[in-house]
Design a protein around this motif. Structure first.
Motif, PDB file in Angstrom:
ATOM      1  N   ILE A  23       0.822  -1.206   0.000  1.00  0.00           N
ATOM      2  CA  ILE A  23       0.000   0.000   0.000  1.00  0.00           C
ATOM      3  C   ILE A  23       0.862   1.264   0.000  1.00  0.00           C
ATOM      4  CG2 ILE A  23      -0.289   0.060   2.508  1.00  0.00           C
ATOM      5  CD1 ILE A  23      -2.954   1.101  -0.034  1.00  0.00           C
ATOM      6  N   ASP A  24       1.979   1.263   0.726  1.00  0.00           N
ATOM      7  CA  ASP A  24       2.837   2.447   0.757  1.00  0.00           C
ATOM      8  C   ASP A  24       3.439   2.738  -0.617  1.00  0.00           C
ATOM      9  OD1 ASP A  24       2.570   3.282   3.461  1.00  0.00           O
ATOM     10  OD2 ASP A  24       3.792   1.572   4.063  1.00  0.00           O
ATOM     11  N   GLU A  25       3.829   1.696  -1.333  1.00  0.00           N
ATOM     12  CA  GLU A  25       4.358   1.876  -2.683  1.00  0.00           C
ATOM     13  C   GLU A  25       3.265   2.406  -3.609  1.00  0.00           C
ATOM     14  OE1 GLU A  25       7.523  -0.706  -4.846  1.00  0.00           O
ATOM     15  OE2 GLU A  25       5.547  -1.557  -5.276  1.00  0.00           O
ATOM     16  N   SER A  26       2.060   1.868  -3.478  1.00  0.00           N
ATOM     17  CA  SER A  26       0.937   2.329  -4.298  1.00  0.00           C
ATOM     18  C   SER A  26       0.597   3.783  -4.016  1.00  0.00           C
ATOM     19  CB  SER A  26      -0.292   1.458  -4.049  1.00  0.00           C
ATOM     20  OG  SER A  26      -0.050   0.144  -4.464  1.00  0.00           O
ATOM     21  N   LEU A  27       0.657   4.190  -2.755  1.00  0.00           N
ATOM     22  CA  LEU A  27       0.396   5.589  -2.413  1.00  0.00           C
ATOM     23  C   LEU A  27       1.453   6.514  -3.007  1.00  0.00           C
ATOM     24  CD1 LEU A  27      -0.689   5.163   1.306  1.00  0.00           C
ATOM     25  CD2 LEU A  27      -2.144   5.848  -0.610  1.00  0.00           C
TER      26      LEU A  27
ATOM     27  N   ALA B 202       8.375   7.276  -5.326  1.00  0.00           N
ATOM     28  CA  ALA B 202       8.147   6.984  -6.739  1.00  0.00           C
ATOM     29  C   ALA B 202       8.439   8.249  -7.534  1.00  0.00           C
ATOM     30  CB  ALA B 202       6.710   6.529  -6.976  1.00  0.00           C
ATOM     31  N   LEU B 203       8.839   8.077  -8.781  1.00  0.00           N
ATOM     32  CA  LEU B 203       9.098   9.189  -9.691  1.00  0.00           C
ATOM     33  C   LEU B 203       7.983   9.262 -10.714  1.00  0.00           C
ATOM     34  CD1 LEU B 203      12.896   8.623 -10.370  1.00  0.00           C
ATOM     35  CD2 LEU B 203      11.849  10.218  -8.743  1.00  0.00           C
ATOM     36  N   GLY B 204       7.522  10.483 -11.012  1.00  0.00           N
ATOM     37  CA  GLY B 204       6.448  10.656 -11.983  1.00  0.00           C
ATOM     38  C   GLY B 204       6.770  11.753 -12.973  1.00  0.00           C
ATOM     39  N   VAL B 205       6.171  11.642 -14.159  1.00  0.00           N
ATOM     40  CA  VAL B 205       6.331  12.654 -15.198  1.00  0.00           C
ATOM     41  C   VAL B 205       5.026  12.739 -15.994  1.00  0.00           C
ATOM     42  CG1 VAL B 205       7.330  11.079 -16.906  1.00  0.00           C
ATOM     43  CG2 VAL B 205       7.831  13.502 -17.039  1.00  0.00           C
ATOM     44  N   THR B 206       4.658  13.963 -16.382  1.00  0.00           N
ATOM     45  CA  THR B 206       3.479  14.191 -17.216  1.00  0.00           C
ATOM     46  C   THR B 206       3.845  15.170 -18.319  1.00  0.00           C
ATOM     47  OG1 THR B 206       1.919  13.806 -15.414  1.00  0.00           O
ATOM     48  CG2 THR B 206       1.095  15.052 -17.290  1.00  0.00           C
ATOM     49  N   GLY B 207       3.457  14.851 -19.544  1.00  0.00           N
ATOM     50  CA  GLY B 207       3.651  15.728 -20.687  1.00  0.00           C
ATOM     51  C   GLY B 207       2.304  16.182 -21.216  1.00  0.00           C
ATOM     52  N   ILE B 208       2.241  17.447 -21.604  1.00  0.00           N
ATOM     53  CA  ILE B 208       1.003  18.021 -22.153  1.00  0.00           C
ATOM     54  C   ILE B 208       1.329  18.668 -23.487  1.00  0.00           C
ATOM     55  CG2 ILE B 208      -0.878  19.648 -21.793  1.00  0.00           C
ATOM     56  CD1 ILE B 208      -0.259  19.552 -18.814  1.00  0.00           C
ATOM     57  N   VAL B 209       0.448  18.495 -24.455  1.00  0.00           N
ATOM     58  CA  VAL B 209       0.613  19.131 -25.751  1.00  0.00           C
ATOM     59  C   VAL B 209      -0.696  19.831 -26.138  1.00  0.00           C
ATOM     60  CG1 VAL B 209      -0.011  17.046 -27.054  1.00  0.00           C
ATOM     61  CG2 VAL B 209       1.386  18.805 -28.137  1.00  0.00           C
TER      62      VAL B 209
ATOM     63  N   VAL C  31      -0.259  12.853 -21.247  1.00  0.00           N
ATOM     64  CA  VAL C  31       0.139  11.477 -20.956  1.00  0.00           C
ATOM     65  C   VAL C  31       1.142  11.543 -19.810  1.00  0.00           C
ATOM     66  CG1 VAL C  31       1.988  11.444 -22.669  1.00  0.00           C
ATOM     67  CG2 VAL C  31       0.954   9.304 -21.944  1.00  0.00           C
ATOM     68  N   GLY C  32       1.057  10.584 -18.913  1.00  0.00           N
ATOM     69  CA  GLY C  32       1.963  10.590 -17.774  1.00  0.00           C
ATOM     70  C   GLY C  32       2.199   9.194 -17.234  1.00  0.00           C
ATOM     71  N   GLY C  33       3.212   9.082 -16.421  1.00  0.00           N
ATOM     72  CA  GLY C  33       3.519   7.801 -15.814  1.00  0.00           C
ATOM     73  C   GLY C  33       4.312   7.991 -14.534  1.00  0.00           C
ATOM     74  N   ALA C  34       4.275   6.979 -13.690  1.00  0.00           N
ATOM     75  CA  ALA C  34       5.046   6.977 -12.449  1.00  0.00           C
ATOM     76  C   ALA C  34       5.564   5.570 -12.213  1.00  0.00           C
ATOM     77  CB  ALA C  34       4.185   7.422 -11.280  1.00  0.00           C
TER      78      ALA C  34
ATOM     79  N   GLU D  81       9.781  -1.918  -9.715  1.00  0.00           N
ATOM     80  CA  GLU D  81       8.939  -3.104  -9.860  1.00  0.00           C
ATOM     81  C   GLU D  81       7.492  -2.794 -10.233  1.00  0.00           C
ATOM     82  OE1 GLU D  81       9.236  -5.653  -6.484  1.00  0.00           O
ATOM     83  OE2 GLU D  81      11.408  -5.860  -6.669  1.00  0.00           O
ATOM     84  N   ASN D  82       6.993  -1.614  -9.858  1.00  0.00           N
ATOM     85  CA  ASN D  82       5.597  -1.272 -10.132  1.00  0.00           C
ATOM     86  C   ASN D  82       5.509   0.091 -10.786  1.00  0.00           C
ATOM     87  OD1 ASN D  82       4.032  -3.528  -8.931  1.00  0.00           O
ATOM     88  ND2 ASN D  82       5.169  -2.927  -7.111  1.00  0.00           N
TER      89      ASN D  82
END
Length: 83
Positions: free
Chosen positions: A8-12, A45-52, A62-65, A71-72
Motif C-alpha cells: 500500500i505504501d508503494e501504491s500511495l 516513486a518518480l512521476g512525469v506528465t507531458g502536455i501538448v 500522458v503521464g507515468g510513475a 517493480e511497479n
C-alpha cells in the motif's frame, strides 16, 4: 494468499507521483512536469506528465510513475478542453 504482495505504501507513492499538477501557460505548445511521490511508510516513486496543445483550448496529456525499486508503475492519458 492472494494480495499478500500488495504494498500500500508503494501504491500511495506511485499515486502521489502520478497526480502531480501539470498545465500549459498562455502561448505554450508543450510542457513537461516531473516530481517525486512519497508515502508515510517511506516508499518513493518518480512521476512525469507531458502536455501538448492540440488546437486552441484543447490539449492532450500522458503521464507515468514508477516505484523507486522499478517493480511497479502506473500511467494515465487524456484530453482537456477549456473555456
Amino acid at each position: 494468499a492472494k494480495g499478500d504482495d500488495f504494498n500500500i505504501d508503494e501504491s500511495l507513492a506511485i499515486s502521489a507521483a502520478l497526480s502531480l499538477p501539470a498545465w500549459l501557460e498562455t502561448g505554450e505548445k508543450f510542457s513537461l512536469t516531473g516530481g517525486v511521490g512519497v508515502s508515510g511508510g517511506g516508499e518513493t516513486a518518480l512521476g512525469v506528465t507531458g502536455i501538448v496543445r492540440i488546437e486552441g483550448n484543447v490539449s492532450g496529456f500522458v503521464g507515468g510513475a514508477v516505484s523507486s525499486n522499478g517493480e511497479n508503475w502506473a500511467g494515465k492519458a487524456g484530453v482537456r478542453v477549456g473555456w
